[in-house]
Scaffold this motif. Structure first.
Motif, PDB file in Angstrom:
ATOM      1  N   CYS A  18     105.255  30.656  11.096  1.00 40.38           N
ATOM      2  CA  CYS A  18     104.326  31.311  12.030  1.00 40.38           C
ATOM      3  C   CYS A  18     103.313  32.166  11.278  1.00 40.38           C
ATOM      4  CB  CYS A  18     105.088  32.177  13.032  1.00 40.38           C
ATOM      5  SG  CYS A  18     106.042  31.210  14.188  1.00 40.38           S
ATOM      6  N   GLU A  19     103.764  32.754  10.171  1.00 39.11           N
ATOM      7  CA  GLU A  19     102.867  33.616   9.394  1.00 39.11           C
ATOM      8  C   GLU A  19     101.671  32.825   8.869  1.00 39.11           C
ATOM      9  OE1 GLU A  19     105.299  36.432   7.476  1.00 39.11           O
ATOM     10  OE2 GLU A  19     103.711  36.962   6.049  1.00 39.11           O
ATOM     11  N   HIS A  20     101.874  31.522   8.572  1.00 37.00           N
ATOM     12  CA  HIS A  20     100.764  30.680   8.109  1.00 37.00           C
ATOM     13  C   HIS A  20      99.711  30.503   9.198  1.00 37.00           C
ATOM     14  CE1 HIS A  20     103.800  28.788   5.183  1.00 37.00           C
ATOM     15  NE2 HIS A  20     103.092  29.722   4.581  1.00 37.00           N
TER      16      HIS A  20
ATOM     17  N   HIS B 172      98.969  34.950  10.511  1.00 34.92           N
ATOM     18  CA  HIS B 172      98.662  35.926   9.451  1.00 34.92           C
ATOM     19  C   HIS B 172      99.112  37.340   9.845  1.00 34.92           C
ATOM     20  CE1 HIS B 172      96.672  32.565   7.662  1.00 34.92           C
ATOM     21  NE2 HIS B 172      95.992  32.397   8.784  1.00 34.92           N
ATOM     22  N   HIS B 173      98.221  38.323   9.756  1.00 35.21           N
ATOM     23  CA  HIS B 173      98.651  39.710   9.981  1.00 35.21           C
ATOM     24  C   HIS B 173      99.022  39.968  11.444  1.00 35.21           C
ATOM     25  CE1 HIS B 173      94.391  39.794  10.986  1.00 35.21           C
ATOM     26  NE2 HIS B 173      94.667  40.844  11.732  1.00 35.21           N
ATOM     27  N   LYS B 174      98.690  39.021  12.345  1.00 36.52           N
ATOM     28  CA  LYS B 174      99.065  39.238  13.754  1.00 36.52           C
ATOM     29  C   LYS B 174     100.423  38.606  14.071  1.00 36.52           C
ATOM     30  CE  LYS B 174      94.524  39.613  15.802  1.00 36.52           C
ATOM     31  NZ  LYS B 174      93.474  38.817  16.414  1.00 36.52           N
ATOM     32  N   ASN B 175     101.097  38.112  13.014  1.00 40.49           N
ATOM     33  CA  ASN B 175     102.349  37.379  13.238  1.00 40.49           C
ATOM     34  C   ASN B 175     103.349  38.135  14.111  1.00 40.49           C
ATOM     35  OD1 ASN B 175     103.834  35.051  12.860  1.00 40.49           O
ATOM     36  ND2 ASN B 175     105.027  35.944  11.197  1.00 40.49           N
ATOM     37  N   ALA B 176     103.553  39.421  13.794  1.00 37.80           N
ATOM     38  CA  ALA B 176     104.581  40.195  14.503  1.00 37.80           C
ATOM     39  C   ALA B 176     104.329  40.200  16.007  1.00 37.80           C
ATOM     40  CB  ALA B 176     104.619  41.620  13.969  1.00 37.80           C
TER      41      ALA B 176
ATOM     42  N   LEU C 134     105.238  36.477  17.431  1.00 34.71           N
ATOM     43  CA  LEU C 134     106.602  35.927  17.288  1.00 34.71           C
ATOM     44  C   LEU C 134     107.427  35.943  18.582  1.00 34.71           C
ATOM     45  CD1 LEU C 134     107.900  37.041  13.789  1.00 34.71           C
ATOM     46  CD2 LEU C 134     107.415  34.735  14.588  1.00 34.71           C
TER      47      LEU C 134
ATOM     48  N   ASN D 132     109.839  32.158  11.236  1.00 31.08           N
ATOM     49  CA  ASN D 132     108.997  33.335  11.045  1.00 31.08           C
ATOM     50  C   ASN D 132     107.926  33.084   9.964  1.00 31.08           C
ATOM     51  OD1 ASN D 132     108.166  35.976  10.622  1.00 31.08           O
ATOM     52  ND2 ASN D 132     110.191  36.786  11.149  1.00 31.08           N
ATOM     53  N   ALA D 133     108.365  32.483   8.833  1.00 29.71           N
ATOM     54  CA  ALA D 133     107.443  32.220   7.713  1.00 29.71           C
ATOM     55  C   ALA D 133     106.390  31.183   8.118  1.00 29.71           C
ATOM     56  CB  ALA D 133     108.236  31.744   6.497  1.00 29.71           C
TER      57      ALA D 133
END
Ligand SMILES: C[S@@+](CC[C@H](N)C(=O)[O-])C[C@H]1O[C@@H](n2cnc3c(N)ncnc32)[C@H](O)[C@@H]1O
Length: 299
Positions: free
Chosen positions: A182-184, A187-191, A194, A179-180
């Motif tokens: 993917c956030e890189h 960013h704010h569209k991660n959710a 995923l 998850n972390a």
């Protein structure tokens, strides 16, 4: 204690029973037992003269299904195996073959299995935890190109190369680690990305499309005359494979020269169109929203 929940409605259950039409005394092969919701419905229809063989790659689910179907013990056989092995198994022939592909609820509910986006756990994702590499191992041992390819093909993720590069550096070992990473990338569209990332990895780790290929080849061969095969799939790659195979099997051969039928098709489509859940079902069970059922009958 069993996991049997009388209020849980198996996906597309009414449609499955309508189009597969199980009858008294028939034999059924359920290659994705899960918690045995569909199996139970089949057993109720085929009665004491019928027989059901159930497979699951996840041994915990085989145990649970067995407990949930205790009252049908005399008519049921359970096998812990991946249906990818259908061609090697001497499993017999059937009136009905059924698959409800993908994950079961315990896979998402138990963080230890490594499928859940919302709870931390080891990055495992194997249906069968007795065999093969985990998702974490799979990330470590694959090349960046292989990783990018599966994210692109199975998840239609446009930033698949960037994601593959980040994962090769981070080598996440837990679901929250993935998850972390993917956030890189997102960013704010991660959710919103995923689910596709988790789904792509799961398909790759369990070699799911290869298993479906085997089922589509072997299933029709081990049907009795008049037998039906029904498959519920949950994404377009799977559904395309089911749709194309069923269509090809139900198409007669045509003589190029005369244009006449040279060989009748051995099968007929029972569902001419994809069968999808009703609005009520989707509202009651979000997981059903992408379900598609197709059924084929052997002549
Ligand atoms: C959607 S669930 C089935 C739910 C079931 N129809 C019910 O009513 O409870 C899919 C199940 O199939 C199993 N499975 C997925 N792919 C498999 C494969 N290739 N071989 C055997 N089992 C598989 C999973 O472990 C999971 O338990």
């Amino acid at each position: 204690m069993t996991n049997f929940d009388p209020n849980h409605r198996p996906v597309l259950i009414n449609e499955t029973l309508e189009f597969l039409a199980p009858k008294t005394g028939e034999s059924v092969l359920d290659v994705t037992l899960g918690l045995a919701g569909h199996s139970r419905a089949f057993l109720e229809k085929i009665g004491t003269g019928g027989a059901l063989t159930g497979l699951d790659a996840d041994n915990d689910n085989v145990q649970t299904a067995q407990e949930n179907l205790e009252e049908f013990a005399e008519n049921t056989t359970f096998i812990h195996t991946n249906f990818e092995r259908l061609e090697e198994l001497d499993i017999g022939t059937f009136d009905i073959i059924f698959a409800d592909l993908g994950l079961s609820s315990p896979h998402l509910d138990n963080p230890e299995k490594g499928f859940s986006i919302r709870a931390d756990g080891p990055l495992d994702m194997r249906f069968d935890r007795t065999a093969g590499p985990t998702a974490a191992d799979w990330i470590s041992s694959s090349t960046e190109e292989e990783l990018a390819d599966i994210f692109y093909r199975y998840g239609e993720i446009r930033q698949s190369r960037k994601l593959a590069a980040v994962l090769k550096t981070d080598k996440p070992k837990t679901t929250f680690g993935l998850n972390a990473s993917c956030e890189h990338v997102f960013h704010h569209k991660n959710a919103s990305f995923l689910p596709q990332v988790f789904q792509s990895l799961r398909i790759a780790v369990n070699n799911e499309l290869h298993a479906l290929e085997v089922l589509l080849r072997r299933g029709p061969e081990i049907l009795h005359s008049g037998g039906r095969i029904g498959i519920i799939s949950f994404h377009s790659l799977e559904d395309r494979m089911v749709k194309q195979t069923f269509k090809a099997l139900a198409t007669p051969e045509i003589d190029d020269r005369t244009g006449a039928v040279s060989k009748e098709a051995g099968f007929e489509l029972i569902t001419r169109k994809a069968i999808k859940p009703s609005e009520e079902e989707v509202e009651a069970n979000q997981r059903s929203r992408s379900a598609i059922l197709r059924v084929l009958r052997k002549k």
